[in-house]
Design an enzyme around this catalytic site. Structure first.
Site, short mmCIF file in Angstrom:
data_model
loop_
_atom_site.label_atom_id
_atom_site.label_comp_id
_atom_site.label_asym_id
_atom_site.label_seq_id
_atom_site.Cartn_x
_atom_site.Cartn_y
_atom_site.Cartn_z
N GLY A 1 4.12 -6.69 -1.71
CA GLY A 1 5.19 -6.39 -0.89
C GLY A 1 6.57 -5.33 -0.92
N ASN B 1 0.99 -1.08 0.18
CA ASN B 1 0.21 -0.05 0.21
C ASN B 1 0.88 1.13 -0.42
OD1 ASN B 1 -2.29 -1.10 -0.18
ND2 ASN B 1 -2.65 -1.40 2.29
N LYS C 1 2.09 -9.05 -12.35
CA LYS C 1 2.25 -9.28 -11.71
C LYS C 1 2.23 -10.91 -11.53
CE LYS C 1 1.11 -7.78 -6.60
NZ LYS C 1 1.15 -6.47 -6.27
N LYS D 1 2.71 1.42 -5.41
CA LYS D 1 2.96 0.86 -6.25
C LYS D 1 2.97 0.80 -7.39
CE LYS D 1 4.58 -3.46 -4.27
NZ LYS D 1 3.92 -3.26 -2.94
#
Length: 213
Positions: free
Chosen positions: A113, A12, A36, A15
């Site tokens: 992350g 958060n 991704k 990105k």
């Protein structure tokens, strides 16, 4: 394979937002694909897992690829990719993720992350970046504490032998913290504040990066 790996100081921090902008910018002159490779916390709609971040990346691209190619491993648990894959009974390996990132076009890869977040068995985001041999765009949320987050992330990347092309301070709300000035006193890495007032500078720096990839 040419591309950029979008990582950050954690979850958060923006990105996906920065990656979308990069994809649209680069699509003016290149064919750009997005990857991704693994996404956790996917929404379950009638038994089908929906990777929210990967969908946003896919929509920003100027080539049409199936979402299963953009995001091969979709996981439901709201946890690290490693733990979410274990929860689903999937034995995810680093080689699996490397293969899921492959593209014939210039590719923007977004990790999950932060740099040291676990993404597969005995593998961190930093391991995936090393395996792909890609330069990193490091995203830090421009807030109180950003200087510490940035320097920790820079040290982690450098200790892993990673090349940071740019550090992006994602300024979601205008502030007067002067984080960019503070960070510049401790590193030679290119730092760019990302907001509506600095887009022209951001675009110029991205174009310079492309010349050396």
């Amino acid at each position: 394979m040419k591309g950029l790996f979008i990582s950050g100081s954690g979850t958060n921090v923006g990105k996906t937002f920065v990656a979308q902008y990069l994809i649209r910018l680069l699509s003016n002159t290149l064919k750009v694909s997005a990857r991704k490779p693994v996404e956790s916390d996917c929404e379950n709609k009638n038994g089908r897992l929906i990777p929210k971040d990967a969908l946003l990346l896919s929509k920003a691209c100027n080539i049409n690829e199936p979402i299963d190619k953009v995001c091969r491993y979709k996981l439901e648990s709201c946890s690290s990719a490693q733990m979410a894959s274990q929860d689903s009974g999937l034995k995810l390996t680093l080689d699996d993720l490397v293969d899921a990132c492959m593209s014939d076009e210039f590719v923007i890869v977004e990790g999950t992350g932060g740099l040291l977040s676990p993404i597969a068995r005995q593998a961190l985001n930093s391991d995936l970046i090393q395996a792909l041999d890609m330069p990193v765009v490091l995203v830090i949320k421009d807030e109180l504490g950003a200087v510490n987050q940035a320097l920790l992330s820079i040290n982690s990347a450098q200790s892993c032998g990673l090349s940071i092309s740019m550090l992006v301070l994602n300024q979601i709300q205008p502030n007067f913290l002067k984080n960019a000035q503070a960070i510049k006193q401790h590193t030679d890495i290119d730092i760019n504040v990302f907001n509506q007032n600095h887009l022209a500078s951001f675009e110029r720096k991205v174009k310079k990066i492309l010349l050396v990839i």
